[in-house]
Structures are given as structure tokens and as C-alpha cells.
Design an enzyme around this catalytic site. Structure first.
Site, short mmCIF file in Angstrom:
data_model
loop_
_atom_site.label_atom_id
_atom_site.label_comp_id
_atom_site.label_asym_id
_atom_site.label_seq_id
_atom_site.Cartn_x
_atom_site.Cartn_y
_atom_site.Cartn_z
N ASP A 264 0.95 -1.18 0.51
CA ASP A 264 0.40 -0.09 0.08
C ASP A 264 0.79 1.02 -0.47
OD1 ASP A 264 -2.06 2.05 0.60
OD2 ASP A 264 -2.47 1.00 2.43
N LYS A 271 1.80 8.12 0.33
CA LYS A 271 1.99 7.62 1.97
C LYS A 271 3.20 8.92 1.86
CE LYS A 271 0.13 3.83 2.98
NZ LYS A 271 -1.43 4.25 3.90
N ASP A 282 0.59 -5.04 4.45
CA ASP A 282 -0.80 -4.85 4.70
C ASP A 282 -1.96 -5.52 3.90
OD1 ASP A 282 -2.64 -2.69 4.97
OD2 ASP A 282 -3.01 -1.26 3.11
N ASP A 341 -5.65 6.84 -1.00
CA ASP A 341 -5.26 6.11 0.68
C ASP A 341 -6.86 4.75 1.39
OD1 ASP A 341 -2.86 4.60 1.59
OD2 ASP A 341 -2.85 5.71 3.06
N GLU A 343 -7.78 2.41 0.63
CA GLU A 343 -8.27 1.20 0.04
C GLU A 343 -8.84 0.51 0.32
OE1 GLU A 343 -5.78 1.82 1.09
OE2 GLU A 343 -4.97 -0.34 1.40
N ARG A 345 -10.51 -0.55 2.62
CA ARG A 345 -12.39 -0.75 2.86
C ARG A 345 -13.28 -0.73 1.32
NH1 ARG A 345 -12.80 5.72 5.54
NH2 ARG A 345 -10.22 4.47 6.20
N1 BES Z 1 -2.94 0.53 5.19
C1 BES Z 1 -3.77 1.55 5.70
C2 BES Z 1 -3.66 1.61 7.48
C3 BES Z 1 -2.56 0.83 8.77
C4 BES Z 1 -1.92 1.95 9.10
C5 BES Z 1 -2.18 -0.29 8.38
C6 BES Z 1 -0.93 1.86 10.30
C7 BES Z 1 -0.78 -0.54 9.85
C8 BES Z 1 -0.28 0.37 9.79
C9 BES Z 1 -5.03 2.06 5.52
O1 BES Z 1 -4.86 0.98 3.51
C10 BES Z 1 -4.88 3.43 4.89
O2 BES Z 1 -3.82 4.39 4.71
N2 BES Z 1 -5.57 3.96 5.50
C11 BES Z 1 -6.00 5.67 6.47
C12 BES Z 1 -7.13 5.95 5.69
C13 BES Z 1 -7.21 7.55 5.53
C14 BES Z 1 -6.56 7.63 4.42
C15 BES Z 1 -8.78 7.93 5.41
C16 BES Z 1 -4.95 6.16 7.22
O3 BES Z 1 -5.56 4.89 8.19
O4 BES Z 1 -4.37 6.67 7.78
ZN ZN Z 2 -4.05 0.04 3.66
MN MN Z 3 -4.36 2.67 2.20
#
Ligand code: BES
Ligand code: ZN
Ligand code: MN
Length: 493
Positions: A264, A271, A282, A341, A343, A345
Site C-alpha cells: 500500500d 504516503k 497490509d 489511500d 483503499e 474498504r
Molecule cells: N493500510 C493503511 C492502514 C494502516 C496504517 C495499516 C498503519 C497498518 C499500519 C490503510 O490503507 C490506510 O492508509 N488508511 C488511511 C485511511 C485514511 C486515508 C482515511 C489511514 O489510516 O490513514
Molecule cells: Zn491499506
Molecule cells: Mn491505504
């Protein structure tokens, strides 16, 4: 590959050669069978000022007056406070004591007059011992590869035959945890969606049936939410549908769905680079589902279980999805992409919908490293649990306490649901920072209709969680023991 200890069970008294492990308690009491060495051990404990608190260890090298190489004394602390998790942890401590020992006998006597541990306690110890020995080291070469000793361990218990037959199934669960760990630890250049699907297919060897959907098949099913995430990657997506039919009853199956983003980057909403390497993990949800299906099949669980894993890579590219894009999910509901990001869901929306329509399961549980916000809320000690069903939540909480893979229920509700309404489509995939884990849960709930469902956000527990006696690698394998227990305690014939 890790060299794991080979474990046997015995009801006979301890051998007089090699390495012997004895247990004691907070008062330095020994078991009755350990009597032969009582004087030596008691003297050594006194001389060293040793007190047998839980996990404390005393190593007595070449004990005088015996032919033994060493006696290791392990503390159990207050034996009145021991529970299932203590036996697992004790197994881990035993493993840590044996890193350079070829052969050892462990006298698993509860201090005092209660005699050896039960077969179940012995197999919990065996599981802890095995899990503690797991390492992810097959990319280390030459001198960097730590030499590990293949230890033969004999565990003393009340009934060796009963322990042996219990271990046949419990070692299957243990293997399932290690399958999940291997998948999470594997780098994303190796573990692409295609490679992951291939590894899931190997569950056929255990008697599962496995169906793999490729891009074309998913296109036919109109899984545009999932395909939108994948469209910026050179590595095509896959969905694996794993079935274990171990039940004689003609009931509806139970289903597990996993987020499998093999890497991811965040996509166009990219990111920051610090720590981005962790995003190879991920797919921790999909790994747990795969490990669970391995466990159920290996121990021939009397249940009909479905495991669905959605496998994609989220990359920025000329073909990648943009913020502002609107996609139509398999359900027909439209989604405005606010943040590429968010993604996980999106891929789960189509996987949950497909699962529900195709299999009409009794319940669906999905696991996903879904939000960073769950780390803010719960840290690494509990997975976040979101559910539309109190009974299922209760069963999960209970299984969590038993296995020490704990979950903590978080709220859902119409006010939170409103937060993901979009002005341009039926919903949006992100609504900003507030209640970030909950709004992700609300999003998923829009794809499960009335089916009992629970979502476990394992972003804080599947990877990089604190090292314990039984989990020493970056990947924990979280979820496999939890869900195996849920099934064993509630859903088998
Ligand atoms: N894979 C990430 C979440 C994550 C963060 C997993 C840290 C493991 C460790 C997810 O896809 C993500 O990026 N979520 C975003 C959502 C936001 C953009 C609404 C997040 O948590 O910042
Ligand atoms: Zn993710
Ligand atoms: Mn993500």
C-alpha cells in the site's frame, strides 16, 4: 526456514542425561517427581538468591552428583493464577532456554503434590514452544544466518497418548499461525497478488477447494471498487475463495474475509516515505484468513467455512485511480474516491458483497489492517471490533480472552454513518480524521446488509506489535488462534 523443535510427550520419569527442565513456584516449591534432584536444585536456588516468579529462570550447569549437562529451573509464580495463556507463555520461555540445546526433557510437574500437567496444558506449552522458535530468516545468507539447533524436546504429562492426539490438531493451528506470519513477513516484490493466490491454492493439499478469480472474472462480476484500487499496478489483482467442508450438516457456512493489499503506497494520495516499508504487511487480514483456513483443514474441524481474500497492490501510476473519481461497486452503490489511500474498504466492499450473495453465510467476519486510527485508539494490545451483532461480538471477545488475541468493541451508529455520505455519489471513501476507524467500519457495514457481521481492524496487532514470549518476529499471525477458537467453541458439529 526456521528450524522448529521436534516435540514428543512422555509420562515416564525424567532421563538422567542431557538437559532437564524443572518447574517451581513463587515459594520455590518443587514437584514430587523432581525429588531426585531436589537437594541440588534447592541448594542452587538458595545460593543464587533465586525466586520462582513467573518466567524467572535459573540455569544450573553440570549439576554435581548427576550425569546431566544442566538443569534449568523455570518459575511459575503463583500457581493459583495460571491460565491457558500462562502455559503458552511458559512454552515460549522453555523455547528461549533451549536455543543451543540438542535434546531436553521437560518435567512439567505443577509444584507441590499435583503431579504432571494435563495433556491440554502440555499441548499449550508445545504450541508456545513452537511459536517462540519461529524466525523469518530465509533471506539471510552466510554468516548472517544464525545457526539454530534442532532441539528434540520431550514433555512430561499425565497422559502421553492423550497429549499426542491433541497435538495432532493443535499443531495444525500452530502451523496456521506460522503460515500467516510467513505471508506477512514476505516482501511485496515476492508476494504479489498472483503469488499470494498461488500460496492460497496450496491449501488444496489439505483438502480445501480453492477458486481463484482473475481480473477478467472480477470484471464480469462488476467488482469495480476493487478493480479501481488495482488499476495503477503492473501486478494484476486476484481473489481467492477457499472452502473447507468439514461439517456433515447441511447448514449455511461461516465466512471469513481478508484485506490483502500486498503493498500500500497510498496510490495518488501517496504516503510519506518514512516507514512505508511496513506496508508490505497490509495483507495481514488476508494472511490471517489463509492461516485460519490452514488451521481448520489441518485439524479437520467439523465445520463448513469459507475464506475469501481480496488481493491487490495500491500503486501511483498514469493509470491509477484519482481522488474525485466515482466507482460503482458490485452492490450497485456508487463511491466517490476522496483519498486513494483509503483503499482497504474499497476492496472489502466487493469481497463482502460477493461473499454474502454467493454463500449466504451464517455470519461474516472480516479482518483488515484498515486504519492507522485504530493504533491511536487501542495501540497494539487489542484489535478494534465493529459489529452489527451482539452475540457474535460476545463470542469473539470470549475467544480473544482465552487466546490472548484480544478484541475491543468500538461503536457504530447512524450519526457516524452519515459522515460518509457524499455530495456526488452514494458515499465517499474517507471523511477525514475524526472517528477514522469507525467511519471505515460504517463504510463496510453498507455492504453486509442484515447478515451478522464483525470487522476486526488489525492494523495495530497483525504486524510490528510488541514482541512476546511466543511472538518474536515482526509479523504476529494475529487472528488465527482467535478465530480457530471461535469456531471450535461455537460452530462445530
Ligand atoms: N493500510 C493503511 C492502514 C494502516 C496504517 C495499516 C498503519 C497498518 C499500519 C490503510 O490503507 C490506510 O492508509 N488508511 C488511511 C485511511 C485514511 C486515508 C482515511 C489511514 O489510516 O490513514
Ligand atoms: Zn491499506
Ligand atoms: Mn491505504
Amino acid at each position: 526456514m526456521t528450524s522448529l523443535p521436534s516435540i514428543s510427550f512422555s509420562a515416564a520419569s525424567a532421563p538422567k542425561k542431557g538437559c532437564l527442565i524443572l518447574l517451581t513456584d513463587k515459594n520455590n516449591t518443587l514437584g514430587t517427581g523432581a525429588k531426585t534432584y531436589g537437594a541440588i536444585v534447592t541448594k542452587a536456588m538458595g545460593a543464587a538468591g533465586f525466586k520462582g516468579g513467573f518466567g524467572k529462570k535459573l540455569d544450573i550447569i553440570t549439576p554435581q552428583g548427576t550425569d546431566l549437562d544442566r538443569i534449568i529451573v523455570l518459575g511459575l509464580g503463583d500457581t493459583g493464577e495460571l491460565n491457558e495463556h500462562s502455559w503458552l507463555r511458559l512454552g515460549g520461555s522453555i523455547g528461549a532456554s533451549l536455543t543451543d540445546v540438542k535434546k531436553a526433557a521437560v518435567v512439567l510437574e505443577i509444584p507441590g503434590k499435583r503431579g504432571p500437567v494435563t495433556p491440554r496444558q502440555a499441548t499449550d506449552i508445545a504450541q508456545g514452544l513452537t511459536l517462540s522458535a519461529y524466525r523469518f530468516d530465509h533471506y539471510k545468507t552466510g554468516a548472517k544466518k544464525k545457526k539454530t539447533v534442532a532441539t528434540k524436546v520431550s514433555l512430561l504429562t499425565k497422559s502421553a497418548a492423550a497429549a499426542k492426539s491433541l497435538w495432532q490438531s493443535q499443531s495444525g493451528v500452530t502451523d496456521g499461525v506460522m503460515v500467516a506470519r510467513d505471508l506477512v513477513n514476505e516482501p511485496a516484490n515476492v508476494l504479489t497478488p498472483k503469488e499470494f493466490a498461488k500460496r492460497a491454492s496450496s491449501l488444496k493439499k489439505l483438502g480445501c477447494s480453492v477458486e481463484i478469480l482473475d481480473e477478467k472474472a472480477m470484471g464480469k462480476l462488476k467488482m469495480q471498487a476493487l478493480l479501481g484500487v488495482s488499476q495503477g499496478s503492473r501486478n494484476p489483482p486476484r481473489m481467492a475463495i477457499i472452502q473447507w467442508k468439514g461439517s456433515k450438516k447441511k447448514e449455511r457456512p461461516i465466512a471469513f474475509v481478508g484485506k490483502g493489499v500486498t503493498f500500500d503506497t497510498g496510490g495518488i494520495s501517496i504516503k510519506p516515505s518514512g516507514g512505508m516499508e511496513d506496508m508490505k504487511g497490509d495483507m495481514g487480514g488476508a494472511a490471517a484468513v489463509t492461516g485460519l483456513m490452514h488451521a481448520l483443514a489441518a485439524r479437520k474441524a467439523k465445520v463448513h467455512a469459507i475464506g475469501i481474500i481480496a488481493l491487490v497492490e495500491n500503486m501511483p501510476d498514469g493509470d491509477a485511480q484519482r481522488p474525485g473519481d466515482i466507482v460503482t461497486s458490485m452492490s450497485g452503490q456508487t463511491i466517490e474516491i476522496i483519498n486513494t489511500d483509503a483503499e482497504g474498504r474499497l476492496i472489502l466492499a466487493d469481497a463482502l458483497w460477493h461473499c454474502n450473495k454467493k454463500f449466504k453465510p451464517k455470519f461474516m467476519i472480516n479482518l483488515a489492517t484498515l486504519t492507522g486510527a485504530i493504533l491511536v485508539a487501542l495501540g497494539n494490545q487489542h484489535a478494534g471490533m465493529f459489529s452489527n451483532d451482539d452475540a457474535l461480538s460476545q463470542e469473539l471477545s470470549t475467544a480473544g480472552l482465552a487466546t490472548h488475541e484480544r478484541v475491543w468493541r468500538m461503536p457504530l451508529g447512524p450519526e457516524y454513518d452519515k459522515m460518509i455520505d457524499s455530495k456526488n455519489a452514494d458515499m465517499k471513501n474517507s471523511s477525514g480524521r475524526y472517528a477514522g476507524s469507525i467511519t471505515a467500519g460504517q463504510f463496510l457495514q453498507r455492504f453486509v446488509e442484515k447478515t451478522p457481521w464483525a470487522h476486526l481492524d488489525v492494523a495495530g496487532t497483525a504486524m510490528n506489535s510488541p514482541r512476546t514470549e511466543v511472538s518474536k518476529s515482526w509479523a504476529s499471525g494475529f487472528g488465527v488462534r482467535l478465530l480457530d477458537r471461535l469456531v471450535a467453541d461455537n460452530y462445530e458439529d
